[in-house]
Motif scaffolding. Sequence first.
Motif, mmCIF file in Angstrom:
data_model
loop_
_atom_site.group_PDB
_atom_site.id
_atom_site.type_symbol
_atom_site.label_atom_id
_atom_site.label_comp_id
_atom_site.label_asym_id
_atom_site.label_seq_id
_atom_site.Cartn_x
_atom_site.Cartn_y
_atom_site.Cartn_z
ATOM 1 N N LEU A 186 0.833 -1.211 0.000
ATOM 2 C CA LEU A 186 0.000 0.000 0.000
ATOM 3 C C LEU A 186 0.866 1.259 0.000
ATOM 4 N N LYS A 187 1.901 1.261 0.828
ATOM 5 C CA LYS A 187 2.792 2.424 0.880
ATOM 6 C C LYS A 187 3.465 2.643 -0.469
ATOM 7 N N ASN A 188 3.929 1.516 -1.059
ATOM 8 C CA ASN A 188 4.569 1.634 -2.375
ATOM 9 C C ASN A 188 3.579 2.164 -3.410
ATOM 10 N N SER A 189 2.314 1.687 -3.320
ATOM 11 C CA SER A 189 1.296 2.134 -4.280
ATOM 12 C C SER A 189 0.995 3.623 -4.097
ATOM 13 N N MET A 190 0.868 4.059 -2.830
ATOM 14 C CA MET A 190 0.583 5.471 -2.554
ATOM 15 C C MET A 190 1.744 6.348 -3.003
ATOM 16 N N ASP A 191 2.961 5.889 -2.727
ATOM 17 C CA ASP A 191 4.126 6.669 -3.157
ATOM 18 C C ASP A 191 4.152 6.794 -4.669
ATOM 19 N N ASN A 192 3.855 5.689 -5.357
ATOM 20 C CA ASN A 192 3.847 5.732 -6.835
ATOM 21 C C ASN A 192 2.748 6.657 -7.336
ATOM 22 N N HIS A 193 1.552 6.554 -6.689
ATOM 23 C CA HIS A 193 0.427 7.404 -7.116
ATOM 24 C C HIS A 193 0.740 8.880 -6.899
#
Length: 447
Positions: free
Chosen positions: A371-378
């Motif tokens: 989730l953190k990786n996804s939020m950072d990417n977003h």
Amino acid sequence: MSLPQNNKVYTVSRLNREIRSILEQGFASLELTGEISNFVAPASGHWYFSLKDEKAQIKAAMWRGNNRYCKYRPENGTQVQVKARVSVYEPRGDYQLIVEHMAPAGEGLLKQRFEALQMQLAAEGLFSSHHKKPLPHAINRIGVVTSATGAAIKDILSVLKRRAPQLEVLIYPTLVQGQEAAAQIAEKIALANRRNEVDVLIVGRGGGSLEDLWSFNEEVVARAIYASELPIISAVGHEIDTTISDYVADMRAATPSAAAELVSPDSSELIAFVKDRKHRLVQAFNRKILSEQQHIARLQQRLGLQHPKSQLMQQMQRVDELQQRLTRAFQYQQHKHHNGVNVLHQRLLQFHPEKRLSMAKSKLEQLEVALKNSMDNHQQKRQNRLALLAARLDSVSPLAVLSRGYSITQINQHVLTTVADAKSGETLTTQLSDGQIHSTITSIKSK
């Protein structure tokens, strides 16, 4: 297809029982050699094994009452000679040997033959002290039955030359080793008796192995000595060597040299002679007791074989077999249940709440990281898009156009786009990149 009415219909049990009776009567006692394999000694004390050679094998059993007399414990791979009878183990229909006596092959066979002949001749009385003849008080001529070139005759002649050189010696040369030796020895003893030209005979040879001395253990030599009218001194081998000839002869000498001393006059030897006779008497008495004990034991064994006890032995063999099978089955079931418990334990560990909680926690941590990786990417994508839009917005901004030397002219806050919209005397507001200029229209000129 039906059987003829006059045919005899057997049950399996009856057939095995009658086959056993036939075999035990037809092979009541036999001797054979072979190699031991599959040796088993259960708690009952009986021995079970197979006897084999290069081409065949046969099962065998030796009951506790017989194997306790065996002087060694057999092992797989050893060569033995056995005395046995053929029988049938009725529950399985297997024919087998019932072993009564066992000895190692090779030298053991010779010892077995020695003991068998010893007991036979003792039973016939050939060793009896009543038959033994005393040595003559006056000995003038000595006969020697031995090899003419061996060490024995040299020792005898040397002793006689030293102690009694006046004595005459007649040599009856013979072979003392090999297949023909026994017959020649017996023939020379008979020849000396026919000639009757000596007072005493010395029969013997020098030392050697049991095989080397075997000619003096042959029955033909023993009977020739027993039939001799001349007193005979047996002088075979060394002091530790004992032969059948020693037991049959009128006197035994430990060595050929000792025999020469016995027949040569020497007062100091009389005491030793008496002691030797006493020792021989004790030995003969002990041998007689042992022989009678062995004879009684054999009779008891024969009685046991014909007694209902033999049937009990068959049943005991069956019990031993079933006990071994039960032990193997129990061990198999125990191993099987142990493996099942291990499998259930592993399955229980897989479904244990603590393990499932640990797996859920691990999965939650993985989801948090994802989730953190996804939020950072977003967020990065949004920032990149914002920067792109800002750049594009800046490229079309009026300020950017003004910065390149352009200006905007307004009348009353309306952008002037054509001279038709302007009138003389109106106030113009010119917007530059760094400020505004206010002017008044004095004239209008169109294209």
